[in-house]
Design a protein around this motif. Structure first.
Motif, PDB file in Angstrom:
ATOM      1  N   ALA A  44     -13.691  10.792 -15.505  1.00 55.65           N
ATOM      2  CA  ALA A  44     -13.405   9.512 -15.578  1.00 55.65           C
ATOM      3  C   ALA A  44     -12.073   9.292 -14.548  1.00 55.65           C
ATOM      4  CB  ALA A  44     -13.279   8.701 -16.860  1.00 55.65           C
ATOM      5  N   ILE A  45     -11.091  10.150 -14.887  1.00 53.96           N
ATOM      6  CA  ILE A  45     -10.070  10.210 -14.071  1.00 53.96           C
ATOM      7  C   ILE A  45     -10.006  10.101 -12.762  1.00 53.96           C
ATOM      8  CG2 ILE A  45      -7.854  11.342 -13.540  1.00 53.96           C
ATOM      9  CD1 ILE A  45      -7.535  12.014 -16.718  1.00 53.96           C
ATOM     10  N   GLY A  46     -10.967  10.999 -12.233  1.00 48.71           N
ATOM     11  CA  GLY A  46     -11.366  11.229 -10.799  1.00 48.71           C
ATOM     12  C   GLY A  46     -12.086  10.026 -10.487  1.00 48.71           C
ATOM     13  N   GLY A  47     -12.928   9.376 -11.275  1.00 50.62           N
ATOM     14  CA  GLY A  47     -13.679   8.193 -10.764  1.00 50.62           C
ATOM     15  C   GLY A  47     -12.707   6.878 -10.586  1.00 50.62           C
ATOM     16  N   PHE A  48     -11.677   6.884 -11.239  1.00 52.31           N
ATOM     17  CA  PHE A  48     -10.629   5.839 -11.460  1.00 52.31           C
ATOM     18  C   PHE A  48      -9.812   6.090 -10.163  1.00 52.31           C
ATOM     19  CE2 PHE A  48     -11.470   5.226 -16.327  1.00 52.31           C
ATOM     20  CZ  PHE A  48     -12.054   4.266 -15.980  1.00 52.31           C
ATOM     21  N   GLY A  49      -9.457   7.213 -10.071  1.00 51.47           N
ATOM     22  CA  GLY A  49      -8.467   7.645  -8.696  1.00 51.47           C
ATOM     23  C   GLY A  49      -9.326   7.069  -7.658  1.00 51.47           C
ATOM     24  N   PHE A  50     -10.615   7.677  -7.508  1.00 54.58           N
ATOM     25  CA  PHE A  50     -11.531   6.924  -6.147  1.00 54.58           C
ATOM     26  C   PHE A  50     -11.501   5.635  -6.160  1.00 54.58           C
ATOM     27  CE2 PHE A  50     -15.495   6.131  -4.332  1.00 54.58           C
ATOM     28  CZ  PHE A  50     -15.360   6.564  -3.278  1.00 54.58           C
ATOM     29  N   PRO A  95      -7.108  -0.223  -0.252  1.00 57.76           N
ATOM     30  CA  PRO A  95      -7.170  -0.853   1.413  1.00 57.76           C
ATOM     31  C   PRO A  95      -8.175  -2.150   1.370  1.00 57.76           C
ATOM     32  CG  PRO A  95      -7.615   1.443   1.251  1.00 57.76           C
ATOM     33  CD  PRO A  95      -7.356   1.207  -0.220  1.00 57.76           C
ATOM     34  N   MET A  96      -9.042  -2.307   0.498  1.00 62.60           N
ATOM     35  CA  MET A  96      -9.803  -3.232   0.661  1.00 62.60           C
ATOM     36  C   MET A  96      -9.407  -4.626   0.114  1.00 62.60           C
ATOM     37  SD  MET A  96     -13.591  -1.908  -0.684  1.00 62.60           S
ATOM     38  CE  MET A  96     -14.496  -3.350  -0.494  1.00 62.60           C
ATOM     39  N   ILE A  97      -8.384  -4.572  -0.799  1.00 61.13           N
ATOM     40  CA  ILE A  97      -7.831  -5.568  -1.246  1.00 61.13           C
ATOM     41  C   ILE A  97      -6.629  -6.069  -0.089  1.00 61.13           C
ATOM     42  CG2 ILE A  97      -5.976  -6.478  -3.046  1.00 61.13           C
ATOM     43  CD1 ILE A  97      -7.661  -4.827  -5.098  1.00 61.13           C
ATOM     44  N   ALA A  98      -5.997  -4.940   0.619  1.00 61.86           N
ATOM     45  CA  ALA A  98      -5.187  -5.216   1.380  1.00 61.86           C
ATOM     46  C   ALA A  98      -5.600  -5.922   2.573  1.00 61.86           C
ATOM     47  CB  ALA A  98      -4.413  -4.082   1.766  1.00 61.86           C
ATOM     48  N   VAL A  99      -6.927  -5.527   3.071  1.00 58.64           N
ATOM     49  CA  VAL A  99      -7.606  -6.146   4.249  1.00 58.64           C
ATOM     50  C   VAL A  99      -8.083  -7.600   3.794  1.00 58.64           C
ATOM     51  CG1 VAL A  99      -9.658  -6.080   5.340  1.00 58.64           C
ATOM     52  CG2 VAL A  99      -8.563  -4.137   5.163  1.00 58.64           C
ATOM     53  N   MET A 100      -8.466  -7.837   2.642  1.00 59.02           N
ATOM     54  CA  MET A 100      -8.895  -9.079   2.140  1.00 59.02           C
ATOM     55  C   MET A 100      -7.817 -10.172   1.952  1.00 59.02           C
ATOM     56  SD  MET A 100     -11.357  -8.085  -0.797  1.00 59.02           S
ATOM     57  CE  MET A 100     -13.093  -9.052  -0.699  1.00 59.02           C
TER      58      MET A 100
END
Length: 79
Positions: free
Chosen positions: A59-65, A72-77
């Motif tokens: 779960a920690i790995g998934g949340f980190g990913f 970056p997607m939010i920064a581009v949007m």
């Protein structure tokens, strides 16, 4: 011979005490033998804890990913 001072006292001999201790010991042994084996319970708990730890790290790995991808997607949007 009669006792004029009957106090209702009970006399317990060492033989009576010894017999009761022996009876209690046998009862305790019977109860101890009917309890589940502690080693199997400990091993079962260890297996469950390892599974929980593994899922926690997944779960920690998934949340980190998700954090790495979404940032970056939010920064581009928003740009």
């Amino acid at each position: 011979m009669t006792d004029d001072h009957d106090t209702g006292a009970v006399r317990v001999s060492m033989r009576d005490i010894y017999a009761e201790v022996q009876r209690q010991g046998k009862l305790l042994e019977k109860i101890a033998n009917s309890l589940p084996d502690q080693e199997s319970k400990v091993e079962d708990h260890e297996i469950r804890i390892r599974k929980l730890e593994m899922r926690m790290w997944q779960a920690i790995g998934g949340f980190g990913f998700l954090a790495a991808v979404m940032s970056p997607m939010i920064a581009v949007m928003t740009a």
